[in-house]
Write a protein that holds these residues in place. Structure first.
Motif, PDB file in Angstrom:
ATOM      1  N   UNK A 218     109.061   9.822 104.021  1.00 27.82           N
ATOM      2  CA  UNK A 218     108.038  10.563 104.769  1.00 27.82           C
ATOM      3  C   UNK A 218     106.718  10.616 104.000  1.00 27.82           C
ATOM      4  N   UNK A 219     105.645  10.267 104.708  1.00 26.57           N
ATOM      5  CA  UNK A 219     104.304  10.428 104.140  1.00 26.57           C
ATOM      6  C   UNK A 219     103.874  11.859 104.452  1.00 26.57           C
ATOM      7  N   UNK A 220     104.038  12.750 103.488  1.00 33.78           N
ATOM      8  CA  UNK A 220     103.823  14.180 103.734  1.00 33.78           C
ATOM      9  C   UNK A 220     102.351  14.567 103.666  1.00 33.78           C
ATOM     10  N   UNK A 221     101.552  13.795 102.948  1.00 38.36           N
ATOM     11  CA  UNK A 221     100.111  14.065 102.871  1.00 38.36           C
ATOM     12  C   UNK A 221      99.394  12.833 102.345  1.00 38.36           C
ATOM     13  N   UNK A 222      98.215  12.598 102.879  1.00 43.94           N
ATOM     14  CA  UNK A 222      97.327  11.543 102.342  1.00 43.94           C
ATOM     15  C   UNK A 222      95.910  12.083 102.473  1.00 43.94           C
ATOM     16  N   UNK A 223      95.341  12.465 101.340  1.00 43.40           N
ATOM     17  CA  UNK A 223      94.078  13.213 101.332  1.00 43.40           C
ATOM     18  C   UNK A 223      93.038  12.503 100.467  1.00 43.40           C
ATOM     19  N   UNK A 224      91.826  12.441 100.967  1.00 41.51           N
ATOM     20  CA  UNK A 224      90.699  11.909 100.193  1.00 41.51           C
ATOM     21  C   UNK A 224      89.630  12.993 100.098  1.00 41.51           C
ATOM     22  N   UNK A 225      89.053  13.151  98.920  1.00 41.98           N
ATOM     23  CA  UNK A 225      87.950  14.087  98.765  1.00 41.98           C
ATOM     24  C   UNK A 225      86.857  13.437  97.908  1.00 41.98           C
ATOM     25  N   UNK A 226      85.622  13.882  98.115  1.00 45.38           N
ATOM     26  CA  UNK A 226      84.531  13.492  97.224  1.00 45.38           C
ATOM     27  C   UNK A 226      84.246  14.671  96.289  1.00 45.38           C
ATOM     28  N   UNK A 227      83.168  14.549  95.527  1.00 46.66           N
ATOM     29  CA  UNK A 227      82.889  15.560  94.502  1.00 46.66           C
ATOM     30  C   UNK A 227      81.977  16.662  95.032  1.00 46.66           C
ATOM     31  N   UNK A 228      82.081  17.820  94.410  1.00 47.14           N
ATOM     32  CA  UNK A 228      81.055  18.846  94.555  1.00 47.14           C
ATOM     33  C   UNK A 228      80.047  18.585  93.439  1.00 47.14           C
ATOM     34  N   UNK A 229      78.750  18.838  93.676  1.00 50.75           N
ATOM     35  CA  UNK A 229      77.757  18.497  92.660  1.00 50.75           C
ATOM     36  C   UNK A 229      77.829  19.412  91.433  1.00 50.75           C
ATOM     37  N   UNK A 230      77.423  18.856  90.277  1.00 51.50           N
ATOM     38  CA  UNK A 230      77.230  19.719  89.116  1.00 51.50           C
ATOM     39  C   UNK A 230      77.858  19.248  87.824  1.00 51.50           C
ATOM     40  N   UNK A 231      78.951  18.475  87.887  1.00 48.68           N
ATOM     41  CA  UNK A 231      79.626  18.093  86.652  1.00 48.68           C
ATOM     42  C   UNK A 231      79.024  16.798  86.105  1.00 48.68           C
ATOM     43  N   UNK A 232      78.354  16.892  84.968  1.00 54.53           N
ATOM     44  CA  UNK A 232      77.641  15.730  84.430  1.00 54.53           C
ATOM     45  C   UNK A 232      78.602  14.611  84.038  1.00 54.53           C
ATOM     46  N   UNK A 233      79.844  14.947  83.692  1.00 53.47           N
ATOM     47  CA  UNK A 233      80.812  13.916  83.301  1.00 53.47           C
ATOM     48  C   UNK A 233      81.798  13.594  84.423  1.00 53.47           C
ATOM     49  N   UNK A 234      81.548  14.106  85.623  1.00 53.51           N
ATOM     50  CA  UNK A 234      82.419  13.797  86.753  1.00 53.51           C
ATOM     51  C   UNK A 234      82.287  12.341  87.159  1.00 53.51           C
ATOM     52  N   UNK A 235      83.225  11.898  88.008  1.00 52.27           N
ATOM     53  CA  UNK A 235      83.258  10.484  88.410  1.00 52.27           C
ATOM     54  C   UNK A 235      82.048  10.073  89.245  1.00 52.27           C
TER      55      UNK A 235
END
Lengths: 375, 139
Positions: A218-235
């Motif tokens: 069962x594929x129970x979840x498949x989620x994509x998210x982008x970033x919230x602004x502010x983290x200088x070392x974020x992706x």
């Protein structure tokens, strides 16, 4: 997402295959997944890739005489496969299709990944070196969580030990802490062997609604998210940032939403495949995915919690540190591994009693994907 | 700047006649937050009340490493220092560092803004960028 099942999986090994095209590799993975699912007719296909170019999904399905249905290429950096899976699962769940093919293909340029994400001036200024951002993130994690270079090396040793039993991995030889620390420093504190290799490969899965397949997971979840602004070392790799102590990173956004969608918590997981583009990235993922409290990573590494025989095995496939990272195929490669684990068919890599699994990818964009599978 | 000097990108920094260097950013009064480089809207709230401002020319070292192999599109020398400097505004800025030996840098040390050479382009211009260097110890 009850009702959406993974009924077929296929993989082309990850590595370097100079004589093969992305189409060649995609054909292998797609044929294998369709055969595994019992050759169902699919009404749509999503193809994950970042570097393959225009209509690359059409080239794969064209080679197999399987065109006519909608074929959509999906790009979301390292999380491309997770993005494709989210779109496919949503369409199945909505009743638009009952069978969808999802595959990922990639043939990465050699060397440091060149990303069109960076403006040319940023490359010219030397501010576009991907490993240098990984290094700053590793340094911060070490400063804030008590992680040492020894711990980073131990992560590499763990994953490479797992990769020994993965015939589809690029590196199938074990390593030692001493060898990892003896490899050259790419960007302090990261040594060469603490970084994964961009490479080539393909992976494919078949999604079906209300399937009664004996092999179904069962594929129970498949989620994509982008970033919230502010983290200088974020992706998202911005040029500046602010105090990010209250800013939830994209991987945590995706994980929290996935846990809610699947109706489970991190405590329910039996096995995890997570983004280990570098050894520190794996340890950061532990806290972002809720596998441990902030700062608890040294204990997790020291007591073997995430080793194959530990309480919560992470990257039993060998991770990207063993497999290498073909961007578009990476997330689906994790899903193929975890489906195999949940089928109890992983052989020497098998995690005993694996019934609930999580796959995590994160990268440029930022894009973070979390997939949860259940038996 | 002389005719034979070219900034790597417009809008990042300014050098005044007295030689002082200024980092060019934005400030949103409604969010109370600074950003760099200047954007059409506050990156934290999306409000468009952004004012162009000169940011501080000094800060403290928040992260650092050295790039040992030339990354794609880069024609300057290696190794070179790379890191993050935290300005008094609370802004953490990605920057080159004039110091390329990580062992000579430490968290929280005082840093100052300078202009640093990158390489000479095909027209013979010296291409320069902003960078931070460890602040000189007061004698």
């Amino acid at each position: 997402m009850t009702g959406v099942q993974i009924t077929g999986i296929g993989l082309h090994p990850f590595g370097r295959f100079d004589a093969k095209t992305t189409t060649d590799m995609g054909v292998v993975a797609v044929q294998s997944a369709l055969r595994d699912a019992g050759r169902p007719k699919f009404q749509a296909a999503f193809c994950a890739t970042a570097y393959a170019g225009v209509a690359s999904g059409h080239k794969v399905l064209g080679a197999l005489g399987l065109t006519g249905v909608p074929i959509v290429d999906v790009e979301a950096g390292c999380a491309s496969g997770g993005a494709a899976l989210m779109l496919a699962a949503g369409a199945v769940r909505a009743g638009q299709y009952d069978t969808v093919l999802v595959f990922g293909i990639e043939k990465m340029p050699k060397g440091i990944i060149r990303s069109s994400f960076f403006e040319p001036w940023r490359e010219e200024a030397g501010l576009a070196a991907t490993p240098s951002y990984f290094a700053l993130r590793a340094q911060r994690l070490m400063r804030e969580s008590g992680i040492t270079k020894q711990h980073l090396a131990q992560v590499v040793v763990k994953n490479r030990a797992n990769g020994v039993d993965n015939p589809d991995a690029m590196f199938q030889k074990p390593t030692t802490v001493d060898d990892v620390l003896a490899s050259r420093v790419v960007c302090e504190p990261l040594h060469l062997h603490m970084l994964c290799s961009p490479n080539e490969g393909a992976a494919a899965v078949v999604l079906q609604c209300d399937a009664s397949s004996a092999n179904g997971v069962t594929l129970a979840a498949a989620v994509l998210r982008s970033h919230l602004p502010g983290s200088v070392l974020g992706e998202a790799t911005p040029m500046s940032g602010i105090d990010d102590s209250d800013i939830t990173p994209p991987s945590a956004l995706a994980a929290n939403a996935a846990y809610e969608e699947a109706g489970i918590g991190a405590n329910d997981l039996d096995v995890v495949e997570c983004q280990d583009t570098d050894a520190a990235r794996e340890l950061l993922s532990y806290e972002e995915l809720g596998l441990c409290a902030k700062g608890d990573q040294p204990r997790m590494v020291d007591d073997g919690t995430t080793a194959r025989g530990g309480a919560l095995p992470v990257n039993p496939s060998g991770g990207l540190l063993s497999k290498g990272e073909p961007l578009g195929a990476s997330a689906l490669g994790q899903v193929v591994e975890l489906t195999t684990q949940l089928r109890g068919a992983a052989g020497a890599r098998q995690v005993d009693g694996a019934r609930t699994a999580l796959a995590h990818t994160v990268g440029r964009g930022a894009n973070a994907a979390v997939v949860i599978l259940k038996t | 700047m002389t005719a034979s000097t070219r900034a790597v990108h417009d809008g990042l920094f300014r050098v005044d006649d007295d030689g002082s260097v200024h980092l060019l950013g934005g400030y949103s009064p409604s969010s109370g937050k600074h950003h760099f480089p200047l954007l059409p809207a506050c990156p934290y709230t999306g409000t468009e009340d952004v004012e162009a401002v000169d940011l501080s020319d000094h800060g403290t070292l928040w992260g650092w490493t050295a790039v040992t192999a030339a990354p794609p599109g880069y024609e300057g020398e290696v190794p070179f220092g790379f890191g993050v400097v935290e300005l008094p505004e609370g802004l953490r800025v990605i920057t080159r560092l004039t110091e390329s030996d990580p062992a000579r840098l430490e968290f929280g040390m005082a840093m100052g803004l300078v202009v640093a050479p990158l390489h000479t382009d095909s027209d013979g211009n010296e291409v320069v960028t902003y960078a931070f260097e460890p602040a000189k110890d007061p004698e």
